[in-house]
Design a protein around this motif. Structure first.
Motif, PDB file in Angstrom:
ATOM      1  N   GLY A   1       2.057  11.646  -9.879  1.00 32.70           N
ATOM      2  CA  GLY A   1       1.325  13.127 -10.047  1.00 32.70           C
ATOM      3  C   GLY A   1       2.708  14.133 -10.239  1.00 32.70           C
ATOM      4  N   LYS A   2       3.742  14.060  -9.294  1.00 34.14           N
ATOM      5  CA  LYS A   2       5.021  15.003  -9.876  1.00 34.14           C
ATOM      6  C   LYS A   2       5.296  15.033 -11.291  1.00 34.14           C
TER       7      LYS A   2
ATOM      8  N   ARG B   1       0.802  -1.253  -0.082  1.00 33.76           N
ATOM      9  CA  ARG B   1       0.221   0.167   0.057  1.00 33.76           C
ATOM     10  C   ARG B   1       0.802   1.288  -0.026  1.00 33.76           C
ATOM     11  N   SER B   2       1.951   1.478   0.730  1.00 29.71           N
ATOM     12  CA  SER B   2       2.829   2.393   0.986  1.00 29.71           C
ATOM     13  C   SER B   2       3.456   2.597  -0.396  1.00 29.71           C
ATOM     14  N   ALA B   3       4.066   1.511  -1.044  1.00 32.67           N
ATOM     15  CA  ALA B   3       4.584   1.588  -2.510  1.00 32.67           C
ATOM     16  C   ALA B   3       3.612   2.184  -3.420  1.00 32.67           C
ATOM     17  N   ALA B   4       2.287   1.877  -3.287  1.00 32.44           N
ATOM     18  CA  ALA B   4       1.298   2.364  -4.461  1.00 32.44           C
ATOM     19  C   ALA B   4       1.084   3.895  -4.140  1.00 32.44           C
ATOM     20  N   ILE B   5       1.091   4.207  -2.833  1.00 32.48           N
ATOM     21  CA  ILE B   5       0.824   5.690  -2.720  1.00 32.48           C
ATOM     22  C   ILE B   5       1.976   6.391  -2.989  1.00 32.48           C
ATOM     23  N   LYS B   6       3.207   5.891  -2.899  1.00 30.87           N
ATOM     24  CA  LYS B   6       4.578   6.534  -3.374  1.00 30.87           C
ATOM     25  C   LYS B   6       4.763   6.853  -4.764  1.00 30.87           C
TER      26      LYS B   6
END
Length: 224
Positions: free
Chosen positions: A66-67, A55-60
């Motif tokens: 986005g950047k 989940r953290s990797a997907a958010i990152k």
């Protein structure tokens, strides 16, 4: 009926398993124990460590995407603004496309980076255009031709956009310029245009009051 979620016991991420917690401010404050695991060093999570890492990797990845999208959008905006600027200033666009002088490349780089030029930079570009036109007009009345051996310069320009040899900088004329295939010779220190090499001959202005004779002699000696 609400589905029962099996909790996962794992190392507390707040205190990293130490059971202790430190709050950092002007001074380090040591609390008696970690408030999230109550000092045990372990706590229950709704997801396993692997699920939380995924989940953290997907958010990152979403944040980085986005950047990247923002950077691409900003770059597209600058390119659009640059094309608009060139359309509104055709004299400047023509000048920095065909001029061999470093000032033309510098101002074009500024416009490419920011999408346009400031009013002061526009005035500077037009002064450069006037000065270059006057210099060319002064030299066009008559010129002398000197046979040269510039193969080593031409060979370097096949691999590099600019070749610096001795006190001089050599640049290839743009294909859309008035002298496609020519090589421009410029004095590196003063950014003065000295002549062009076309078909193994160098064309130098006969009126050389603006250039020291020893400078032209050094250029001719380099190429003959």
């Amino acid at each position: 009926m609400t589905e029962q979620v099996t909790p996962y016991l794992d190392t507390c991420t707040t205190c990293k398993g130490t059971g202790k917690f430190q709050a950092f401010g002007r001074q380090t404050v040591k609390l008696p124990h970690c408030k999230d695991c109550n000092g045990t060093g372990q706590r229950y999570y709704k997801q396993s460590r692997e699920q939380r890492a995924k989940r953290s990797a997907a958010i990152k990845e979403r944040e980085e995407a986005g950047k990247r999208a923002e950077v691409e959008w900003m770059e597209a905006q600058k390119q659009s603004a640059f094309r608009t600027f060139e359309a509104a200033h055709p004299d400047i666009a023509q000048w920095w496309t065909s001029s061999p002088l470093k000032s033309a490349a510098t101002l074009r780089g500024e416009a490419t980076a920011h999408g346009n030029l400031t009013e002061a930079q526009v005035q500077m570009a037009r002064r450069c255009i006037e000065n270059e036109a006057a210099m060319i007009l002064k030299a066009e009345g008559s010129h002398r031709r000197i046979d040269v051996d510039a193969w080593h310069i031409a060979d370097r320009l096949q691999r590099e956009p600019v070749a610096q040899v001795g006190s001089f900088t050599f640049r290839s004329a743009d294909d859309t310029s008035q002298n496609p295939g020519a090589i421009y010779a410029i004095h590196t220190e003063t950014d003065q245009y000295l002549g062009k090499i076309v078909l193994e001959r160098i064309f130098l202005p006969l009126v050389v009051s603006d250039y020291p004779n020893e400078l032209l002699a050094e250029l001719v000696d380099l190429l003959t």
